[in-house]
Design an enzyme around this catalytic site. Structure first.
Site, PDB file in Angstrom:
ATOM      1  N   ASN A   1       2.217   0.334  -6.556  1.00 30.01           N
ATOM      2  CA  ASN A   1       2.618   1.501  -5.781  1.00 30.01           C
ATOM      3  C   ASN A   1       2.891   1.059  -4.345  1.00 30.01           C
ATOM      4  O   ASN A   1       2.355   0.057  -3.883  1.00 30.01           O
ATOM      5  CB  ASN A   1       1.517   2.560  -5.792  1.00 30.01           C
TER       6      ASN A   1
ATOM      7  N   HIS B   1       2.725   2.762  -0.452  1.00 28.06           N
ATOM      8  CA  HIS B   1       2.216   3.921   0.284  1.00 28.06           C
ATOM      9  C   HIS B   1       2.619   3.807   1.752  1.00 28.06           C
ATOM     10  O   HIS B   1       2.538   2.720   2.333  1.00 28.06           O
ATOM     11  CB  HIS B   1       0.690   3.992   0.170  1.00 28.06           C
TER      12      HIS B   1
END
Length: 203
Positions: free
Chosen positions: A109, A111
């Site tokens: 991911n 962020h």
């Protein structure tokens, strides 16, 4: 990693997805994108995938009774398309332990803050409210928590006195589009190693 297949999960406009598509087409990322999945219909991420000739499927969360059924369909689609590395690109849902374990240590991911600070869905708002002078973005492996997995790479950007959420977001996004493809490239080359919370990258 030979014959690597990426599966990208997105929820919105897909600008990080586009940076990955571009890196694949340029040969920087030596893999194919097997499928792009979204949890909402009619989002730009689907259009970006279709334009690039990538299978694009909406698994609409609203059509499933619970998260378990929704995630099982996501996993089914990813496995049917031979995915070996799951890439979250603006996917605005927390994944359950079931999903994480189906792709253990193979989910990434990005962020828009320097984790572990300012996790969650409103990073830029929270950064500005707190008054920090530096923000940035973080690529990390995904575990069962929220933005809590081992950190792979970070890039800092200054927070300016006159920043708004929009201007800060734009500055951070520029760096996201650089480091996310780079991390994927390094991972597929076998240069990223995880030992507990610590990630090392070969020169």
């Amino acid at each position: 990693m030979n014959n690597a297949v990426l599966g990208v999960l997105a929820s919105g406009r897909g600008s990080d997805l586009q940076s990955i598509i571009d890196a694949v087409e340029a040969g920087q990322i030596k893999a194919k994108i097997g499928v792009v999945l979204t949890d909402k219909p009619n989002v730009m991420a689907l259009q970006r995938a279709e334009k690039a000739g990538i299978p694009a499927i909406c698994v609409d969360r609203k059509k499933y009774d619970d998260r378990d059924a929704f995630e099982r369909e996501l996993v089914k689609q990813l496995k049917e398309h031979g995915v070996t590395l799951v890439i979250l690109a603006g996917f605005m849902r927390i994944l359950s332990p079931y999903f994480v374990n189906e792709f253990k240590n193979c989910i990434m991911n990005i962020h828009p803050s320097l984790l572990p600070s300012f996790g969650g869905a409103h990073a830029h708002r929270d950064v500005l409210a707190y008054g920090v002078k530096v923000s940035g973005c973080t690529v990390h492996f995904v575990d069962e928590g929220m933005d809590s997995g081992p950190i792979i790479m970070q890039k800092a950007v200054p927070v300016l006195d006159d920043d708004t959420e929009e201007t800060l977001s734009a500055r951070v996004l520029e760096q996201e589009h650089i480091i996310y493809p780079k991390v994927i490239e390094l991972y597929l080359a076998g240069k990223i190693h995880v030992n507990g919370r610590h990630v090392t990258i070969d020169d």
